[in-house]
Scaffold this motif. Structure first.
Motif, PDB file in Angstrom:
ATOM      1  N   SER A  20       0.829  -1.206   0.000  1.00  0.00           N
ATOM      2  CA  SER A  20       0.000   0.000   0.000  1.00  0.00           C
ATOM      3  C   SER A  20       0.868   1.262   0.000  1.00  0.00           C
ATOM      4  O   SER A  20       0.588   2.217  -0.736  1.00  0.00           O
ATOM      5  CB  SER A  20      -0.921  -0.015   1.226  1.00  0.00           C
ATOM      6  OG  SER A  20      -1.796   1.085   1.202  1.00  0.00           O
ATOM      7  N   HIS A  24       0.931   4.062  -3.072  1.00  0.00           N
ATOM      8  CA  HIS A  24       0.550   5.468  -2.837  1.00  0.00           C
ATOM      9  C   HIS A  24       1.753   6.388  -2.645  1.00  0.00           C
ATOM     10  O   HIS A  24       1.582   7.607  -2.660  1.00  0.00           O
ATOM     11  CB  HIS A  24      -0.348   5.559  -1.595  1.00  0.00           C
ATOM     12  CG  HIS A  24      -1.662   4.860  -1.736  1.00  0.00           C
ATOM     13  ND1 HIS A  24      -2.646   5.283  -2.615  1.00  0.00           N
ATOM     14  CD2 HIS A  24      -2.164   3.756  -1.116  1.00  0.00           C
ATOM     15  CE1 HIS A  24      -3.692   4.480  -2.520  1.00  0.00           C
ATOM     16  NE2 HIS A  24      -3.418   3.544  -1.617  1.00  0.00           N
ATOM     17  N   LYS A  29      -1.378   7.897   3.363  1.00  0.00           N
ATOM     18  CA  LYS A  29      -2.436   7.377   2.501  1.00  0.00           C
ATOM     19  C   LYS A  29      -2.604   5.858   2.668  1.00  0.00           C
ATOM     20  O   LYS A  29      -3.712   5.337   2.613  1.00  0.00           O
ATOM     21  CB  LYS A  29      -2.144   7.715   1.042  1.00  0.00           C
ATOM     22  CG  LYS A  29      -2.267   9.202   0.733  1.00  0.00           C
ATOM     23  CD  LYS A  29      -1.979   9.467  -0.743  1.00  0.00           C
ATOM     24  CE  LYS A  29      -2.102  10.958  -1.057  1.00  0.00           C
ATOM     25  NZ  LYS A  29      -1.802  11.248  -2.479  1.00  0.00           N
ATOM     26  N   GLU A  33      -5.995   3.886   3.806  1.00  0.00           N
ATOM     27  CA  GLU A  33      -6.569   2.794   3.009  1.00  0.00           C
ATOM     28  C   GLU A  33      -6.790   1.551   3.859  1.00  0.00           C
ATOM     29  O   GLU A  33      -7.818   0.865   3.723  1.00  0.00           O
ATOM     30  CB  GLU A  33      -5.632   2.462   1.854  1.00  0.00           C
ATOM     31  CG  GLU A  33      -6.132   1.301   0.991  1.00  0.00           C
ATOM     32  CD  GLU A  33      -5.154   0.953  -0.117  1.00  0.00           C
ATOM     33  OE1 GLU A  33      -5.524   1.129  -1.290  1.00  0.00           O
ATOM     34  OE2 GLU A  33      -4.028   0.506   0.198  1.00  0.00           O
TER      35      GLU A  33
END
Length: 312
Positions: A20, A24, A29, A33
């Motif tokens: 992740s 990003h 972020k 998420e």
């Protein structure tokens, strides 16, 4: 030299967080998420880097980028992780609705009288379930052979199985052809079988099954002899129709041949009652929906409840 491919415990921890952040280019972020704090994401990534033995990100106060090691890790970890997620979704889908392959081991004699009409209606009711029937006279290890369930006469089912009744108790019938009875005197008593050609069944454990009777309230087993031994009922039944000898089979299996005049029932006052036909399966903690749907469908179509000492 044989290599050990076992994944170390915890080796996958932090991989989702890493992917992740890499996507990003932001710890904040990634945290949003995944629904955790940026601190938790940072700790997970640091722990992963420690296990890998290399820095995966290049961090500054303004940006986050992948190191060379991080680029290589990302290139291989991303598709592998996506496959794991897809595998989980497939397994979850099979655990939530009737779908997939339902494998049943069934004696050949049961297929025409019980399963054919049942399978047709089940397949129409549950189009996402594929049904595979392995017609086999031998008792098989359900778990080892990859079957969801089996169908057998109740007396052949192991006590540690969960059993669901599919038929009422079944009388066992001694039958013979008119041609055979023209050559031999019809037996009127159990002892009369000593002078007859009796067709026998060999059990899966290798033993030959005796014939069973009741004399008043007493159960009687008789060791018979004859020219043919088979390991399945249809073979014995066909041999009886051809006049090879007498056979003892579940009455419904011989019913059509008796009705057509190809076989004649005898020794009816001594006919015992077998437990009937059951579906059986191991006692899993969670039954798959495809098997639960088949059991419920069978009960509704056949109209028989759950009975027996090891019944569900």
């Amino acid at each position: 030299m044989k290599r050990n491919f076992t994944i170390r415990q915890g080796a996958l921890d932090g991989v989702e967080a890493f992917l992740s952040v890499a996507q990003h280019r932001s710890f904040r972020k990634a945290a949003a998420e995944l629904g955790v704090t940026p601190s938790a994401i940072s700790q997970a990534v640091r722990a992963l880097e420690a296990r890998v033995g290399s820095a995966l990100f290049i961090r500054t106060t303004r940006s986050v980028g992948l190191s060379e090691a991080g680029e290589r890790f990302y290139a291989r970890a991303k598709p592998a992780f996506e496959e794991l997620v897809a595998a989980s979704e497939v397994a979850r889908d099979l655990g939530q609705r009737p779908a997939g392959l339902l494998r049943l081991t069934v004696p050949p004699s049961v297929v025409p009288i019980l399963l054919e009409p049942l399978i047709a209606s089940f397949c129409q009711a549950y189009p996402d379930v594929e049904v595979e029937i392995a017609a086999n006279a031998d008792l098989v290890d359900i778990a080892a052979e990859g079957f969801d369930a089996g169908i057998r006469l109740g007396q052949f089912i192991e006590a540690d199985m969960i059993a669901v009744r599919l038929t009422p108790s079944l009388p066992l019938a001694v039958v013979g052809s008119p041609e055979y009875l023209r050559r031999r005197q019809r037996p009127e008593a159990i002892d009369d079988l000593r002078g007859h050609a009796c067709l026998r069944l060999r059990r899966s454990n290798g033993s030959i099954a005796p014939w069973s009777f009741v004399n008043g309230r007493e159960a009687v087993e008789v060791v018979v002899s004859g020219p043919l031994i088979a390991n399945d009922i249809p073979t014995v039944l066909r041999a009886a129709v051809e006049g090879v000898g007498l056979a003892q089979v579940p009455e419904p299996i011989a019913a059509d041949a008796v009705k057509a005049g190809k076989l004649i029932r005898m020794l009816e006052p001594f006919a015992p009652v077998a437990p009937g036909v059951f579906l059986y399966y191991p006692g899993y903690r969670q039954m798959m929906p495809k098997l639960r749907a088949f059991i419920d469908h069978a009960k509704s179509r056949l109209g028989h409840g759950r009975q027996g000492p090891n019944s569900q």
